[in-house]
Enzyme design. Sequence first.
Site, PDB file in Angstrom:
ATOM      1  N   THR A 556       0.852  -1.186   0.000  1.00  0.00           N
ATOM      2  CA  THR A 556       0.000   0.000   0.000  1.00  0.00           C
ATOM      3  C   THR A 556       0.893   1.244   0.000  1.00  0.00           C
ATOM      4  O   THR A 556       2.112   1.155   0.081  1.00  0.00           O
ATOM      5  CB  THR A 556      -0.859   0.083   1.276  1.00  0.00           C
ATOM      6  OG1 THR A 556      -0.016   0.415   2.391  1.00  0.00           O
ATOM      7  CG2 THR A 556      -1.553  -1.236   1.557  1.00  0.00           C
ATOM      8  N   ASP A 679       8.854  13.140  -2.531  1.00  0.00           N
ATOM      9  CA  ASP A 679       9.046  11.707  -2.735  1.00  0.00           C
ATOM     10  C   ASP A 679      10.539  11.375  -2.936  1.00  0.00           C
ATOM     11  O   ASP A 679      11.079  10.435  -2.377  1.00  0.00           O
ATOM     12  CB  ASP A 679       8.227  11.277  -3.949  1.00  0.00           C
ATOM     13  CG  ASP A 679       8.186   9.776  -4.088  1.00  0.00           C
ATOM     14  OD1 ASP A 679       7.739   9.112  -3.127  1.00  0.00           O
ATOM     15  OD2 ASP A 679       8.623   9.259  -5.137  1.00  0.00           O
ATOM     16  N   LYS A 683      13.348   9.123  -0.602  1.00  0.00           N
ATOM     17  CA  LYS A 683      14.271   8.085  -1.093  1.00  0.00           C
ATOM     18  C   LYS A 683      15.702   8.399  -0.668  1.00  0.00           C
ATOM     19  O   LYS A 683      16.435   7.516  -0.226  1.00  0.00           O
ATOM     20  CB  LYS A 683      14.186   7.985  -2.617  1.00  0.00           C
ATOM     21  CG  LYS A 683      12.852   7.481  -3.103  1.00  0.00           C
ATOM     22  CD  LYS A 683      12.742   7.547  -4.625  1.00  0.00           C
ATOM     23  CE  LYS A 683      11.323   7.184  -5.067  1.00  0.00           C
ATOM     24  NZ  LYS A 683      11.082   7.488  -6.480  1.00  0.00           N
TER      25      LYS A 683
END
Length: 815
Positions: A556, A679, A683
């Site tokens: 998810t 995002d 990372k």
Amino acid sequence: MKVLKFGGTSVGTVESLKAVLSIVKKSYEAKEKPLVVLSAMSGVTNLLTQLAEDASEGKAFSEGLKLLEDKHFTVVKELLAVKYQNPVFTKLKLFFNEIEDLLQGIFALRELSNQSKDLIISYGERCSNYMVSKVMEQYIPESLFVDASHYVKTDSNFGNAHLNEVLTEQLIKSLYITHGDKLLFVTGFIGSNENGRITTLGRGGSDYTAAIFGSILDATAIEIWTDVNGMLTADPRIVKKAFSLPVLSYTEAMELSYFGAKVIYPPTMIPAFLKKIPIVIRNTFEPDFSGTVIQFDSGKTSLPIKGISSISDISVINLSGSGMIGKSGFSGRLFTLLAREQINVVLITQSSSEHSITFAVNPADAKRAIQLIEIEFELEIQANKLVIPAVEENLSVLAIVGENMKRTPGMSGRLFAALGRNGINVRAIAQGSSEYNISVIIGKEDLAKALNAVHDAFFAELKKTLHVFNIGTGNIGATLFKQLEEQHDFLLDKNDIEIKVVGISNSRKMLFNTEGVNLSSWSAELENNGSEADLALFIEKMKALNLPNCVFIDNTASKLPATYYEDIFKANISIVTCNKIANSGKYAQYKTLRDTAHRHGVDFFYETNVGAGLPIVRVLKDLMLSGDRILKIEAILSGTISYIFNNFKDEASFYDVVKKAQELGYTEPDPRDDLGGIDFMRKMLILARDAGYAVEAEDVELGAILPEACLQADTVDAFYTELQNENAYFEAMKAKAAREKKVIRYIGKLEGGKVSIGIEFVDENHPFYALSGSDNIISFTTERYKERPLVVKGPGAGAEVTAAGVFADLVNVGA
Ligand code: ASP
Ligand code: MG
């Protein structure tokens, strides 16, 4: 000659008896000189015992007797030609009348001794052998019924009599001198004492009768025909992957059968062992299967152990105290006491500090054992030299057995690794110095899981099964299921890995199937048979199922699952996830998760957190593990931004390119979610942490791509308008790049523990210059890769490659 022994289920029905007859006939015609030993028909010994007990309590028994009659008469009617039936009915009726008289006596006296009980249950074997010998007589006239109580001589320990070997040998030999040319049907289980009173050899004792006759008559083999395919590596009701063992030594068979494998009555081994006569366990219902040979040596095999057996219910008593240290008579007193009172001790361990002794007994004996100990050691307890022992209940023993373990290091290591990895707490351990049995005591609730996990650990060249619980059935989840289904056979054949998806949930529904959900129809099954989704319940259920080698997959993008990760690790379940939330939250959480997974010996894999399926996390981990030092990481880890800058050239305006990217589905619904760099930042944060830096999101220097006005716009439409308004800003950027013969790149950097992300103009000498499409690229400059960095490049987004990355992580769990 050869002994053929058939157990209760083999003589239990007309159908099974047909099989018995054909097996015996075949052996007789092949001139193997069989001697047949039969048990009572299945259920009969229990029934007779019950009737005797009922009678002694003044309860009615005639209905039960009728049942007994019917059972035998049906066989006579079905298997004996009418003309032979009458005398057989008469003789059987005689037996039943005797039983009735005896029960009547017991009923009148309200008293049942072991002696009368033995007499009554002896009719089970007598009826079955007489009856079958008569059936066989139709085909082989030499068939002869033998009541073994005249030949098997024992002491007077009714219910569990011991053999008088000398006398028995004489009698059996003389029987064989007179009748050795006949086809003998010998009653199992029964004997008689010196006064001729009927005794029995202990429940299951027909096997023993077979071994007694076999050894005295020097049989070439003692065949024990039963209803399973010989001895198995484990209890097949619990371990689905259990398989039959072709060869076992007497010792191994003894160990396995003492621990619950009820295939053969353990004392059977002794006479066979002394004469080195092989015992062959065979299946009446599958007569072509070769079964298990039990012989003198354990046979050539590459398997490290032969089997895993268990006792599902035992109690443990622990005695401790300073009074024991250095006292040599102590354990002597303890175990003499228990032996005198006929309490069977299953297992003993003593710590080398001599401060405590732990032993296991049948639950039924536990209380009495404690009482006896309290009386025997009253003085020591009063003087505080011994702690009053308490019983621990609901425990099981699991034992690995095999002569190959002898002098082979690593066996116990493998056992405990399998248990530890699956979160199974070991309460006590025992290994005899003979080294062919290592036993552990564990909680009863863990037994099934432990048996399966240990079976996998020792017979791993055969198969390892992963039990998967997957949440999230969007693009990635669905693609993963498709890939798992396609690769199922390959994984099994080539890698001996079986992956069973046993739990699935999306935001609406959840479904469990411990046999594995069918992955070609998971969607319909989830829809039709699933219950209402509830993550907390899903995780509860996953834990409660207590399956071995469990993996939780988070496919998810939601925040909630991460809050359960720690809990999941604590249940010794590995996690594979493409969800970045957990790793990019607070550093403390990142750290806790790793520590917890490590402490519980499970895996936490998240390759797809960075660059989808590209091997980035793994490469970094390997570099770190091998002692390399990261000097610098440079990366482009947003496929969307990559695409935008790659296409932002010539006539195209920035607005055009973003619009196009959105139309192609490369961006989030609000392109600012990509262009804002959050995002990407996550990372980089994960990479920096994996590289050993305790960085927080606030520490990252996040350079903006968009001017403030674009970021502030209320709606997506308003954002696009601002993008047009700011056209000059972007055009200037484009012009600068063209002028300097460079390209625009949005690059993340880790250097000296500092993480930054920002726009850079790079020329053709830079490794990121030639990046095309929506590819990701990362370069590691390390102590070893100093001159030329290690570069990984390729597609860093998309369901196929992401699912493939999750897949790869999954296969590596437990590797
Ligand atoms: N009939 C006896 C029992 O059920 C002996 C045997 O079957 O081996 O225990
Ligand atoms: Mg039996």
